[in-house]
Design a protein around this motif. Structure first.
Motif: not given
Length: 327
Positions: A258-262
């Protein structure tokens, strides 16, 4: 907060017929405890009496088993936090009454007074961080739940009796069936974190699979009680902790978490690489390109995956400058 494992003393009443069977039982008990620890919680074993006085087989106390056990199992038992009697460091008077005065309130299993199983039941009515465990000495303990008869006096002095069920394990496979309970325990711990200073001070307990650069200390200390960023930061660190725990080989992949990586663009790294370079606990300076986005507050958590078992947090705070956004 520890996850309490309550040792069922009734499972110790049937010593093994020989040393070999005793060793098998101890190996299974250790696997069971390790299965709980593998869920990412710190465990504490509560016993009725001193754990190290247990008789495993005729003329074969636990101290003799320690001499025969392999180094890994021996070290595990020696370093396991144990508390005896059951009520050590528990202030709740109801629990102590059950242990010290079973004539007024008692639990029975198949007619026998069951102190440990009763303590486990009471603790689980107050908290969600308890599992009763047994030595696999009889078939009745080969179950992930155990039923007890609970007896007590009502307000009129009349004896009442009811059947209750407790969460139980004597095999590692039983623990897997209690995963949701352990996850509730973890969520409760993280939800009760009061501020960023507590996150820093308890980082090894809360996130044992993560390392933190020294610069992160000040960044976390600046997060105050009630600040909107606190729980999102804790939640993301927990997701990174879980992913690190599950990472065995290959690329550190956050898909499914449940994470948004960049990552950063090459122009940004060319211009602002110094702002993303941090001194790590091993003394090396590393470029922390990968990061997690907290969009609602425009914060970022930068991390570096070195190798399985080593994921480092390098930055927690507002969005670092890029070629498109300098602040």
């Amino acid at each position: 907060m520890d996850f309490d494992l309550i040792l069922n003393e009734l499972s110790l009443r049937n010593p093994a017929p020989n040393e070999q069977v005793a060793q098998q039982r101890m190996s299974e008990l250790i696997k069971t405890i390790k299965a709980v620890k593998a869920q990412g919680v710190k465990v504490s074993l509560r016993t009725k009496e001193d754990f190290h006085t247990i008789i495993l087989a005729p003329n074969y106390p636990l101290r003799h088993w320690l001499n025969d056990a392999d180094q890994v199992e021996r070290l595990f038992i020696k370093t396991l936090a144990t508390k005896a009697p059951f009520s050590t460091n528990i202030a709740n008077p109801e629990i102590q009454e059950i242990e010290n005065n079973v004539s007024l309130s008692e639990f029975r299993h198949q007619g026998e007074i069951a102190i440990g199983l009763g303590i486990a039941y009471v603790l689980n009515t107050i908290t969600i961080n308890t599992i009763a465990i047994s030595l696999l000495s009889q078939e009745c303990w080969d179950s992930n739940h155990v039923k007890l008869e609970f007896r007590c006096l009502d307000e009129y002095g009349e004896m009442i009796s009811k059947i209750v069920e407790i969460i139980h394990a004597s095999r590692s496979s039983h623990v897997q069936e209690h995963t949701s309970l352990i996850q509730q325990h973890q969520e409760r711990i993280y939800q009760n974190v009061s501020d960023g200073l507590e996150v820093w001070n308890r980082r090894e307990e809360l996130f044992p699979n993560l390392e933190f650069c020294d610069v992160v200390r000040k960044q976390l200390e600046d997060i105050r009680t009630g600040q909107l960023e606190l729980q999102p930061v804790v939640s993301i660190l927990f997701e990174l902790h879980k992913c690190s725990k599950d990472w065995n080989n290959g690329y550190f992949n956050l898909d499914g978490y449940s994470v948004e990586e960049s990552g950063e663009s090459k122009p940004t790294l060319d211009k602002y690489f110094k702002e993303r370079t941090f001194r790590c606990p091993d003394g090396k300076d590393r470029l922390f390109d990968r990061h997690i986005k907290l969009r609602f507050c425009n914060w970022r958590i930068h991390f570096f995956a070195v190798k399985p078992g080593q994921v480092i947090i390098g930055y927690v705070g507002r969005h670092l400058p890029t070629v498109k956004h300098t602040t």
